[in-house]
Enzyme design. Structure first.
Site, mmCIF file in Angstrom:
data_model
loop_
_atom_site.group_PDB
_atom_site.id
_atom_site.type_symbol
_atom_site.label_atom_id
_atom_site.label_comp_id
_atom_site.label_asym_id
_atom_site.label_seq_id
_atom_site.Cartn_x
_atom_site.Cartn_y
_atom_site.Cartn_z
ATOM 1 N N GLY A 14 0.704 -1.251 -0.263
ATOM 2 C CA GLY A 14 -0.219 -0.010 0.225
ATOM 3 C C GLY A 14 0.649 1.763 -0.056
ATOM 4 O O GLY A 14 0.291 2.336 -0.583
ATOM 5 N N ASN A 15 1.966 1.245 0.583
ATOM 6 C CA ASN A 15 2.708 2.527 0.906
ATOM 7 C C ASN A 15 3.552 2.973 -0.390
ATOM 8 O O ASN A 15 4.158 4.138 -0.679
ATOM 9 C CB ASN A 15 3.505 2.396 2.209
ATOM 10 N N LYS A 131 -12.023 -9.994 4.287
ATOM 11 C CA LYS A 131 -10.720 -8.978 3.681
ATOM 12 C C LYS A 131 -11.269 -7.375 3.504
ATOM 13 O O LYS A 131 -12.455 -7.457 3.326
ATOM 14 C CB LYS A 131 -10.242 -9.512 1.940
ATOM 15 N N LYS A 215 -2.510 -9.978 -2.578
ATOM 16 C CA LYS A 215 -1.418 -9.573 -3.199
ATOM 17 C C LYS A 215 -0.093 -10.022 -3.323
ATOM 18 O O LYS A 215 1.450 -10.977 -4.072
ATOM 19 C CB LYS A 215 -0.961 -8.448 -3.790
ATOM 20 N N LYS A 277 2.301 -12.023 4.157
ATOM 21 C CA LYS A 277 3.822 -11.945 3.695
ATOM 22 C C LYS A 277 4.632 -12.711 4.082
ATOM 23 O O LYS A 277 5.779 -13.578 3.128
ATOM 24 C CB LYS A 277 3.996 -10.260 4.075
HETATM 25 P P1 ADP Z 1 0.707 -3.785 2.258
HETATM 26 O O1 ADP Z 1 0.429 -2.715 2.571
HETATM 27 O O2 ADP Z 1 2.375 -3.772 1.752
HETATM 28 O O3 ADP Z 1 0.132 -5.064 2.440
HETATM 29 P P2 ADP Z 1 -0.011 -4.133 5.422
HETATM 30 O O4 ADP Z 1 -0.616 -3.238 6.164
HETATM 31 O O5 ADP Z 1 -0.906 -5.197 5.105
HETATM 32 O O6 ADP Z 1 0.985 -3.545 4.618
HETATM 33 O O7 ADP Z 1 1.489 -5.107 6.637
HETATM 34 C C1 ADP Z 1 2.019 -4.135 6.608
HETATM 35 C C2 ADP Z 1 1.859 -3.761 8.547
HETATM 36 O O8 ADP Z 1 2.531 -5.238 9.055
HETATM 37 C C3 ADP Z 1 3.654 -3.086 8.965
HETATM 38 O O9 ADP Z 1 3.359 -1.729 8.865
HETATM 39 C C4 ADP Z 1 3.496 -3.777 10.076
HETATM 40 O O10 ADP Z 1 2.953 -2.499 10.905
HETATM 41 C C5 ADP Z 1 2.177 -4.508 10.766
HETATM 42 N N1 ADP Z 1 2.769 -6.305 11.048
HETATM 43 C C6 ADP Z 1 2.594 -6.748 11.812
HETATM 44 N N2 ADP Z 1 2.837 -7.713 12.838
HETATM 45 C C7 ADP Z 1 4.260 -7.537 12.269
HETATM 46 C C8 ADP Z 1 5.755 -7.944 13.015
HETATM 47 N N3 ADP Z 1 5.296 -9.111 13.133
HETATM 48 N N4 ADP Z 1 6.993 -7.247 12.450
HETATM 49 C C9 ADP Z 1 6.253 -6.628 11.349
HETATM 50 N N5 ADP Z 1 5.297 -5.779 10.882
HETATM 51 C C10 ADP Z 1 4.240 -6.250 11.501
HETATM 52 MG MG MG Z 2 -1.901 -5.594 2.904
#
Ligand code: ADP
Ligand code: MG
Length: 315
Positions: A14-15, A131, A215, A277
Site C-alpha cells: 500500500g505505501n 478482507k 497480492k 507476507k
Molecule cells: P502492505 O500494504 O504492504 O501489504 P500491510 O499494512 O498489510 O502492508 O502490512 C504491513 C504491516 O504489518 C506493518 O506496517 C506492521 O504494522 C504490521 N505487522 C504486523 N505484525 C508484524 C510483525 N511481526 N513484524 C513487522 N510488522 C508487522
Molecule cells: Mg496488505
C-alpha cells in the site's frame, strides 16, 4: 562471460501506491526509483502490486453510478479489480519509463499485463469473507448495502462498518505464458495487480469471482511460475519482528523456512497484514533450493538486496 542476471519478482504494498489519485502519482515516482535501482544492480525485475484502497475507491465510484443512473446495474468486483489494475499499471509504467530514461536506460520496454488468476470455487474463503474493502459507513447504510447489493458488511474495530469480501488462494495465472514471453525478451512487466482478477473456470469460460486475492500469495505464485531467484515484498516496515510492538520486540534479519514456520505457529505475525507476507516468503523460499524471499521497506530495497537490511528467508 557475464553472470546470469538474478530474476526478481517485486510485490508492492500500500505505501508504494498511496490512497488517492494525487498520492499515487507522487508515490509511484519514489517506487520507480527503488525498482530502477534494482535494475541498475543487474537484476531482471517483474512487478506485482496490491490494490486495497484503489479497488475500494473504484467500487464506491461504481456504486455512486447506480444512484445517479438507475439503468446501471452494480459493477462486479472482478471488473473493479480489472479497472484498478489498469489505473495502477498506467501510473507505474509511466513512472518506470521516465525513471529509466532519466538514467539513460533506453532499451527496456515497460508494459502492464491485465492478469486473470484462477481460484477454486470450493475454496473455504468463499464461505468466510475476511478482507475489508472500501470506505466506512454507519449501521443504517450498512443494512441498505446488505439488502441492495447482497454485500457482507462487518463492524471494523469501532470505526464503523465496511464491506468484507472473500480472499481465496490463487491457483493458476491465466496469462502466465504471455508474461513469461515478455520477461524472457527483456521487458519490464507489471502483472498480477491487486492479486489478479479472480476468475472461476466454467468449461472454456472464465467467470469473474466476487473476491480479492491477496497480492502476497499471487506474487509468490508468479515468482514460482517464472522460476525467479528472489521474491521481494516491499511494505511499510524495514524488517519483520518477533513480538511486534511489545517490549521484547526482536527484528529478524535472516530466517530459515523452518524457523519461520515455528514463528508463524507461535502467532508473531498479524493476520491480514504481516502473516500473508511471511507465509508467501516461506512458501517461495521453501519451494526450491536457491530461492530466497525478502521483506523490507521500499526505500531500503537496494540495501536489502545487498544483504545490509531487511528480513531474508531461505531454506
Ligand atoms: P502492505 O500494504 O504492504 O501489504 P500491510 O499494512 O498489510 O502492508 O502490512 C504491513 C504491516 O504489518 C506493518 O506496517 C506492521 O504494522 C504490521 N505487522 C504486523 N505484525 C508484524 C510483525 N511481526 N513484524 C513487522 N510488522 C508487522
Ligand atoms: Mg496488505
Amino acid at each position: 562471460m557475464s553472470e546470469k542476471r538474478r530474476r526478481i519478482v517485486i510485490a508492492l504494498g500500500g505505501n508504494a501506491l498511496g490512497n488517492t489519485l494525487p498520492e499515487q502519482m507522487k508515490a509511484v515516482k519514489i517506487t520507480a526509483k527503488a525498482i530502477v535501482d534494482l535494475i541498475e544492480e543487474g537484476c531482471e525485475v517483474v512487478v506485482a502490486h496490491g490494490n486495497g484502497p484503489q479497488v475500494g475507491m473504484v467500487n464506491n465510484a461504481m456504486i455512486a453510478l447506480t444512484h445517479e443512473d438507475t439503468q446501471q446495474p452494480n459493477t462486479p468486483l472482478s471488473v473493479c479489480v480489472a479497472m484498478s489494475q489498469a489505473y495502477i499499471g498506467y501510473d507505474l509504467q509511466n513512472a518506470l519509463r521516465e525513471e529509466m530514461l532519466n538514467r539513460g536506460i533506453e532499451d527496456i520496454p515497460v508494459a502492464t499485463m491485465i492478469t486473470q488468476v484462477r481460484v477454486d470455487p470450493e475454496d473455504p474463503a468463499f464461505a468466510a469473507p475476511s478482507k475489508p474493502i472500501g470506505k466506512f459507513v454507519d449501521e443504517e447504510q450498512a443494512k441498505i448495502m446488505e439488502e441492495k447489493f447482497q454485500y457482507t458488511m462487518k463492524e471494523d474495530s469501532g470505526r464503523g462498518y465496511r464491506r468484507v469480501v472473500a480472499s481465496p488462494k490463487p491457483v493458476e495465472i491465466i496469462e502466465i505464458g504471455t508474461i513469461r514471453t515478455m520477461v524472457e525478451s527483456g521487458d519490464l512487466v507489471i502483472a498480477c495487480g491487486g492479486g489478479g482478477i479472480p476468475v472461476i473456470r466454467q468449461g472454456n469460460h472464465l467467470k469473474g469471482a466476487s473476491a480479492v486475492i491477496d497480492k502476497d500469495f499471487a506474487s509468490c505464485l508468479l515468482a514460482k511460475e517464472l522460476d525467479a531467484d528472489f521474491l521481494i515484498i516491499l511494505t511499510a516496515v524495514e524488517q519483520v519482528a518477533l513480538n511486534f510492538g511489545k517490549p521484547e520486540e526482536r527484528w529478524l534479519s535472516d530466517v530459515s523456512v523452518k524457523e519461520a514456520e515455528e514463528y508463524i505457529k507461535e502467532g508473531h505475525f498479524a493476520p491480514g497484514s504481516m502473516l500473508p507476507k511471511v507465509q508467501a516468503a516461506v512458501d517461495f523460499a521453501g519451494s526450491k533450493p536457491g530461492r530466497r524471499a525478502l521483506i523490507t521497506l521500499l526505500e531500503k530495497s537496494r540495501d536489502a538486496i545487498q544483504g545490509k537490511t531487511g528480513t531474508m528467508f531461505h531454506l
